[in-house]
Design an enzyme around this catalytic site. Structure first.
Site, mmCIF file in Angstrom:
data_model
loop_
_atom_site.group_PDB
_atom_site.id
_atom_site.type_symbol
_atom_site.label_atom_id
_atom_site.label_comp_id
_atom_site.label_asym_id
_atom_site.label_seq_id
_atom_site.Cartn_x
_atom_site.Cartn_y
_atom_site.Cartn_z
ATOM 1 N N ASP A 1 -119.984 -36.686 -3.487
ATOM 2 C CA ASP A 1 -120.397 -35.324 -3.123
ATOM 3 C C ASP A 1 -119.855 -34.958 -1.733
ATOM 4 O OD1 ASP A 1 -121.515 -32.833 -3.350
ATOM 5 O OD2 ASP A 1 -123.561 -33.480 -2.949
ATOM 6 N N PHE B 1 -113.739 -29.835 -1.474
ATOM 7 C CA PHE B 1 -112.830 -29.541 -0.379
ATOM 8 C C PHE B 1 -112.994 -28.041 -0.085
ATOM 9 C CE2 PHE B 1 -110.076 -33.279 -2.080
ATOM 10 C CZ PHE B 1 -110.924 -34.189 -1.476
ATOM 11 N N HIS C 1 -118.662 -30.041 6.507
ATOM 12 C CA HIS C 1 -119.024 -28.899 7.362
ATOM 13 C C HIS C 1 -118.764 -29.343 8.791
ATOM 14 C CE1 HIS C 1 -120.954 -26.673 4.092
ATOM 15 N NE2 HIS C 1 -121.511 -27.802 3.723
HETATM 16 O O1 DOR Z 1 -125.178 -30.305 0.003
HETATM 17 C C1 DOR Z 1 -124.342 -29.797 -0.730
HETATM 18 N N1 DOR Z 1 -123.174 -29.331 -0.247
HETATM 19 N N2 DOR Z 1 -124.606 -29.674 -2.037
HETATM 20 C C2 DOR Z 1 -123.827 -28.948 -2.846
HETATM 21 O O2 DOR Z 1 -124.153 -28.811 -3.995
HETATM 22 C C3 DOR Z 1 -122.627 -28.271 -2.329
HETATM 23 C C4 DOR Z 1 -122.131 -28.939 -1.123
HETATM 24 C C5 DOR Z 1 -121.089 -28.142 -0.379
HETATM 25 O O3 DOR Z 1 -120.128 -27.726 -1.027
HETATM 26 O O4 DOR Z 1 -121.223 -27.980 0.808
#
Ligand code: DOR
Length: 451
Positions: A306, A65, A310
């Site tokens: 995961d 987050f 964004h």
């Molecule tokens: O693609 C990714 N985004 N890999 C990560 O290890 C961190 C994550 C992020 O926090 O945006």
């Protein structure tokens, strides 16, 4: 035995430790209190689960987050709301917020932010750095801490343990299984030109290539061996790492993500551009097939989303200025159930990967199975429900999903956390009542006790 329950789940097909059983479930004081034919029992509330499958609550053991830092992208309220909308009952959140969660002050600040705002149960990782290595053994034992997270390669945020000396010091400190992002920082730096010249996200798996992941995992296993520390290798993406990990199972547990099992290069980059960009990258079909074989053969312990939100604006910049990561906490269950419907894995294996597995590898206390006395966390699913995943169904503040437009078979119909229904038929219920997840090795002083 009492015949009055707070909540009764009747007529469902329940995924118990003994297998699939047609059984009612009586819940009292937030715990499983009875299994069996509970016809005639009274309850304050009844969920008729006829035609539905009742699973131990899904634990998403890897989410990012943005709270603190970028709460407009995701905060603990919106991220956990997305979780329960998707049938997830607990999340373990990563430390690459801003500021990063690397000391007691930041850890406690995160705990405070979560209290009264989290819709599901939660625990937080502490990030390893050169500066905090002497304190990690203490930090990982704080109530609400899942353990230590190591970034061997740079990703979103500045956390990094790039060299073997620091990695050795981190693994030598503390006892809990360490969660590790295994990409080799030195190789990433040496090859950055490939990304700079690629012109599109198609270059992402070329820059962050197989050797980048494999050499980090190799170094990690070697140091895990010499320090005797157990590790959990997050989002494994390559056939080569799976072959290596299969030889070191006493040291290492393994995570894969729904997106690495579902999306494939180059199609995902053709279709989604930088929205398919994540670290480590989505790779070609050879690797995706190897991940499925690893799921099949019991080599994978956990599926974690995961979740890494964004904004679409950030994702439309020109590669490699686009950030890595995609949301997923709300889509983990329907995407993986769609693979169940397609015969790629059994429902039993799904439960193993999403509840039993996360509970086992991190030593979670009292969660992860339908068992008397355990926390009454349930993900109730309709295996036949057909829906389409769309951006506008998403609760995440980022407002999009890489699975937009995907027709799925299998959907979470209800989410129950410690006996409290928090989602039914896509509707969020009541108020945020999430609590911290507890861990077996630090229970002392954390529980009320009465004989
Ligand atoms: O693609 C990714 N985004 N890999 C990560 O290890 C961190 C994550 C992020 O926090 O945006």
């Amino acid at each position: 035995m009492t015949d009055h329950f707070d909540l009764l789940i009747s007529n469902g097909t329940c995924m118990t430790p003994a297998g699939r059983q047609e059984t009612d479930i009586g819940i009292l004081d937030g715990k499983f209190a009875a299994f069996g034919d509970l016809t005639g029992a009274e309850a304050d509330e009844i969920i008729d689960a006829k035609g539905l499958h009742v699973l131990p609550g899904v634990i998403d053991s890897q989410v990012h987050f943005r709270d603190p830092g970028f709460p407009e992208k995701e905060d603990l309220e919106s991220g956990t709301r997305a979780a329960i909308a998707g049938g997830v009952t607990a999340i373990f959140e990563m430390p690459n917020t801003d500021p990063a969660t690397t000391n007691e002050t930041e850890f406690q600040a995160k705990m405070t932010r979560a209290a009264g705002r989290a819709w599901c149960d939660y625990a937080f990782f502490i990030g390893a750095t050169l500066a905090n290595v002497d304190h990690l053994a203490g930090y990982e034992r704080a109530p609400g801490c899942t353990g230590v997270k190591i970034f061997m390669g740079s990703s979103t945020g500045g956390l990094l343990v790039a060299d073997d000396a620091t990695l050795t010091a981190v693994l030598a400190a503390g006892r809990r299984r360490c969660a590790v992002h295994a990409e080799d920082e030195l190789r990433l730096r040496q090859r950055k030109k490939i990304a700079d010249e690629a012109g599109s996200a198609h270059g992402h798996p070329e820059w962050r290539d197989v050797e980048t992941a494999l050499s980090a995992t190799r170094r990690l296993l070697s140091i895990a061996h010499s320090t005797g520390r157990e590790v959990h290798v997050l989002h494994v993406t390559t056939q080569e790492e799976m072959e290596l990990l299969a030889r070191h199972r006493h040291l290492a547990t393994v995570e894969v993500t729904p997106q690495h099992l579902t999306l494939v290069a180059p199609d995902c980059y053709d279709k989604l551009g930088a929205r398919a960009q994540m670290n480590p990258p989505i790779r070609d079909a050879r690797h995706r097939d190897a991940l499925w074989r690893a799921v099949d053969q019991g080599l994978v312990d956990v599926v974690g989303s995961d979740h890494a939100p964004h904004t679409l604006a950030e994702k439309t910049a020109s590669y490699p200025n686009t950030p890595s990561g995609m949301p997923g906490v709300q889509t983990l269950v329907p995407v993986m159930l769609t693979h169940v419907a397609a015969g790629k894995l059994t429902l039993e294996r799904f439960v193993d990967l999403t509840a039993t597995g996360p509970a086992r590898i991190y030593g979670v206390a009292g969660k992860g199975r339908l068992s008397l006395g355990y926390d009454a966390d349930l993900t109730i699913v309709d295996l036949k429900a057909e829906r389409t995943i769309t951006d506008d169904r998403m609760h995440s503040k980022c407002g999009w999903t890489p699975f937009d437009g995907m027709a799925v078979t299998g959907w979470p119909m209800a989410t129950v956390i410690r006996g409290i229904p928090v989602m039914r038929d896509d509707e969020i219920l009541g108020e945020a009542q999430g609590k911290t997840v507890r861990f077996q090795d630090t229970l002392r002083g954390e529980i009320d006790f009465e004989l």
